[in-house]
Write a protein that holds these residues in place. Structure first.
Motif, mmCIF file in Angstrom:
data_model
loop_
_atom_site.group_PDB
_atom_site.id
_atom_site.type_symbol
_atom_site.label_atom_id
_atom_site.label_comp_id
_atom_site.label_asym_id
_atom_site.label_seq_id
_atom_site.Cartn_x
_atom_site.Cartn_y
_atom_site.Cartn_z
ATOM 1 N N ALA A 179 9.936 26.102 15.046
ATOM 2 C CA ALA A 179 11.067 26.052 16.056
ATOM 3 C C ALA A 179 11.765 27.564 16.507
ATOM 4 O O ALA A 179 12.231 27.669 17.422
ATOM 5 N N MET A 180 11.855 28.328 15.544
ATOM 6 C CA MET A 180 12.619 29.475 15.787
ATOM 7 C C MET A 180 11.536 30.486 16.712
ATOM 8 O O MET A 180 12.173 31.279 17.586
ATOM 9 N N VAL A 235 18.298 19.567 9.822
ATOM 10 C CA VAL A 235 17.652 18.839 8.924
ATOM 11 C C VAL A 235 18.460 17.370 9.031
ATOM 12 O O VAL A 235 19.203 17.255 8.675
ATOM 13 N N TYR A 260 18.590 25.308 13.402
ATOM 14 C CA TYR A 260 17.668 24.433 12.745
ATOM 15 C C TYR A 260 18.388 23.592 11.879
ATOM 16 O O TYR A 260 19.034 23.823 10.894
ATOM 17 N N ASP A 283 7.806 24.456 9.914
ATOM 18 C CA ASP A 283 8.376 23.493 11.317
ATOM 19 C C ASP A 283 9.594 24.604 11.543
ATOM 20 O O ASP A 283 9.856 24.608 12.751
ATOM 21 N N ARG A 284 10.506 25.057 10.560
ATOM 22 C CA ARG A 284 11.532 25.787 10.698
ATOM 23 C C ARG A 284 10.831 27.089 11.448
ATOM 24 O O ARG A 284 11.664 27.583 12.548
ATOM 25 N N TYR A 285 9.989 27.813 10.900
ATOM 26 C CA TYR A 285 9.545 28.863 11.665
ATOM 27 C C TYR A 285 9.055 28.609 13.186
ATOM 28 O O TYR A 285 9.365 29.403 13.944
ATOM 29 N N ASP A 298 11.625 19.094 7.406
ATOM 30 C CA ASP A 298 12.157 19.731 6.396
ATOM 31 C C ASP A 298 11.247 20.625 5.734
ATOM 32 O O ASP A 298 11.201 20.877 4.420
ATOM 33 N N ASN A 299 10.538 21.611 6.480
ATOM 34 C CA ASN A 299 9.645 22.447 5.686
ATOM 35 C C ASN A 299 9.520 23.806 6.415
ATOM 36 O O ASN A 299 10.028 23.882 7.643
ATOM 37 N N ALA A 300 9.000 24.895 5.582
ATOM 38 C CA ALA A 300 9.388 26.251 6.331
ATOM 39 C C ALA A 300 8.646 26.638 7.383
ATOM 40 O O ALA A 300 9.034 27.244 8.300
ATOM 41 N N CYS A 359 17.034 19.790 15.867
ATOM 42 C CA CYS A 359 17.484 18.804 15.049
ATOM 43 C C CYS A 359 16.478 17.504 14.916
ATOM 44 O O CYS A 359 15.970 17.018 15.451
#
Length: 146
Positions: free
Chosen positions: A93-94, A103, A101, A89-91, A85-87, A81
């Motif tokens: 985290a996963m 935002v 994820y 950071d999301r990648y 909000d970008n690809a 959480c």
């Protein structure tokens, strides 16, 4: 009873999320950083962890990696959480093992949907005494307008 650990270094955000969860009858376990979360984990045994990514000391990515590599905690769903909000950071985290994820800022309904997703009746958290849909129902009512 459903237990959600909220790991967030911002006191205002941690309290806002915890208060929303509590308003729906959820036990909200609060930790201000990754180190505090680790110290509370064994005694508190949360069903889900809401985890901020950027925190001083042990950040959310490191905590997520540790939890997912530990056989006693790897089954706990982790919702990263964060305000990022970008690809990439999301990648990242996963890649560390996050299960979802979210935002910030987010709508309460978004959190409720994620909780429902991870607390299906077939999950390890479901018990005969507390079916998961009923555990989430008070939160859904708390998030409804008016």
């Amino acid at each position: 009873m459903l237990k959600v650990m909220v790991v967030e270094d911002s006191l205002a955000q941690r309290k806002a999320i915890a208060n929303f969860l509590k308003s729906g009858g959820v036990v909200a376990i609060e930790a201000k950083n990754g180190i505090e979360a680790l110290s509370l984990l064994e005694a508190q045994k949360p069903h889900i962890i809401l985890l901020d990514a950027i925190m001083p000391g042990m950040n959310g990515y490191e905590l997520c990696r540790r939890l997912k590599s530990n056989p006693t905690t790897q089954h706990i769903p982790i919702i990263m959480c964060t305000g990022q909000d970008n690809a990439s950071d999301r990648y990242w985290a996963m890649k560390q093992g996050a299960d979802a994820y979210l935002v910030k800022p987010f709508r309460p309904a978004e959190l409720i949907e994620l909780l429902k997703q991870f607390l299906r009746p077939s999950s390890a958290q479901a018990t005969a005494s507390e079916p998961i849909p009923q555990a989430i129902a008070p939160l859904s009512a708390a998030a409804s307008p008016g």
